[in-house]
Design a protein around this motif. Sequence first.
Motif, short mmCIF file in Angstrom:
data_model
loop_
_atom_site.label_atom_id
_atom_site.label_comp_id
_atom_site.label_asym_id
_atom_site.label_seq_id
_atom_site.Cartn_x
_atom_site.Cartn_y
_atom_site.Cartn_z
N GLN A 15 -1.80 -0.22 29.45
CA GLN A 15 -0.78 -0.05 28.43
C GLN A 15 0.09 -1.31 28.32
OE1 GLN A 15 1.34 3.59 29.41
NE2 GLN A 15 0.08 4.75 27.99
N TYR B 229 0.27 -2.69 35.45
CA TYR B 229 -0.90 -1.85 35.71
C TYR B 229 -0.97 -1.56 37.20
CZ TYR B 229 -5.65 -0.05 35.27
OH TYR B 229 -6.77 0.76 35.28
N ASP C 6 -7.30 2.25 30.26
CA ASP C 6 -5.99 2.89 30.37
C ASP C 6 -4.86 1.88 30.58
OD1 ASP C 6 -6.84 2.13 32.86
OD2 ASP C 6 -6.18 3.94 33.89
N THR D 37 1.98 1.16 23.90
CA THR D 37 0.69 1.44 23.29
C THR D 37 -0.43 1.15 24.27
OG1 THR D 37 -0.78 0.88 21.43
CG2 THR D 37 0.60 -0.89 22.29
N THR D 38 -1.52 1.91 24.17
CA THR D 38 -2.70 1.68 25.00
C THR D 38 -3.56 0.61 24.37
OG1 THR D 38 -2.66 3.99 25.76
CG2 THR D 38 -4.70 2.76 26.07
#
Length: 444
Positions: free
Chosen positions: A339, A379, A337, A351-352
């Motif tokens: 990004q 993150y 997860d 975008t991931t």
Amino acid sequence: MARLSIICIGLVLLAINCSSLLNIEGSSKRVLVLLDNLAIRESHSFYFQHLKNRGFELTYRSSDDSTLQIVKYGEYIYDHIILFAPATKEFGGRLDAEVLTEFVDAGGNVLIAASNVIGDAIREFAGECGIEFADDKSAVIDHLNYDINDNGQHTLITASPDNLLASELITGECKKAGLPFLFRGIGMTSDQENPLLFDVLTGSSSSYTANPNEQALTDYPATVGKRTLLISALQARNNARVGFVGSLDFFSNDFFQNSVQTNNDKKSIKSGNEDLALALTDWVFKQRGVLRSRNIHHYMKEDKSTPSFYTIKNDIVFTVQFEEFVHGKWMPFNGTDVQLEFVRIDPFVRTTMKNKGGQLEANFRVPDTYGIYKFVIDYNRVGYTNLFSSTQVSVHPLRHTEYERFITSAYPYYISSFSMMLGAFLLSFIVLYHRDDTPKNKTE
């Protein structure tokens, strides 16, 4: 002699670099243990032995020692602090709530265990972290969930694993194990508007915090229901961690070994205190949930080259390696997860990233807007250290030789231009070469 001195200096510098590298890698395990009395060292020996087995270097000191200090020659001599001294009103030496706050601001980690009597120094430090303990001589009471070995005041309560924070990084596998916890201590509340605080373990809906020696409640309880915090944790913005446990007995040998038997259930079950205490300590002392990024690289998708600048509508690839520190080793991070944002004031692309064994990768096309951009990774997940990465690049517009000669959307303009030229040509031809052959009338 000169060469020998140079070699010695080089070895000393190498040793300093190696020691600093070890600190960066997260292997610093110098722990200061502050105790109200040395008897706690014996009554909590199982917990301390577990820490020694995990490689921690424990230094036991009395909390009122007049020579107590955590800073020497401008550097901290400990990496973590365990405060098992709830009754201490003032710490000895050069230690107080302000120094503890500075220790956390410098990246140090602190684990605090409270009891029914809490000194002003710990209360002040907890207040700086957004935690407020109940008044002295108070205790968490639960008339529906208590152990059969309780003395009749229902202060030896059993906490359900259902009330644990759903994060294995902080609580380990205690939630899956389903073992209840023994708790005898004080309740606390946290600042609900502080996003840095975690409610690790809460009381049941029938629990509350009050003075058990009072026969009748004259005032509203300090905490009620699941707002009664038994264990709380803080992760500061610099990733320093602080753990608050409302019970000093939670870490004791008796609570580690004793079985739990509630008044509603005749079954005797092993307590989960040991597992939760060790999991919480690992997290607070950064043995789990620590991330780092390295090997950041970005390049053109066509030829895999990294230019000095990108041009609008280029297809580019961004890669970075994520690693997680787990019990002394850096392991590939398996999160899916993460990004990536391509930011120019505001994100133009989000975008991931795809995770390939810890190697994260993102493919995208540069927006049709030139300027100064940044590759940004921010993150922030519960239990993990906040990982922020920013890489700046510039994006240029197309050169005059790089534009298309004919644009499809401009065909109507092309047709109108050519039709106007054709019309002008026909009009000129008619005007120049047309001759009128009609005979003129003669006047008589």
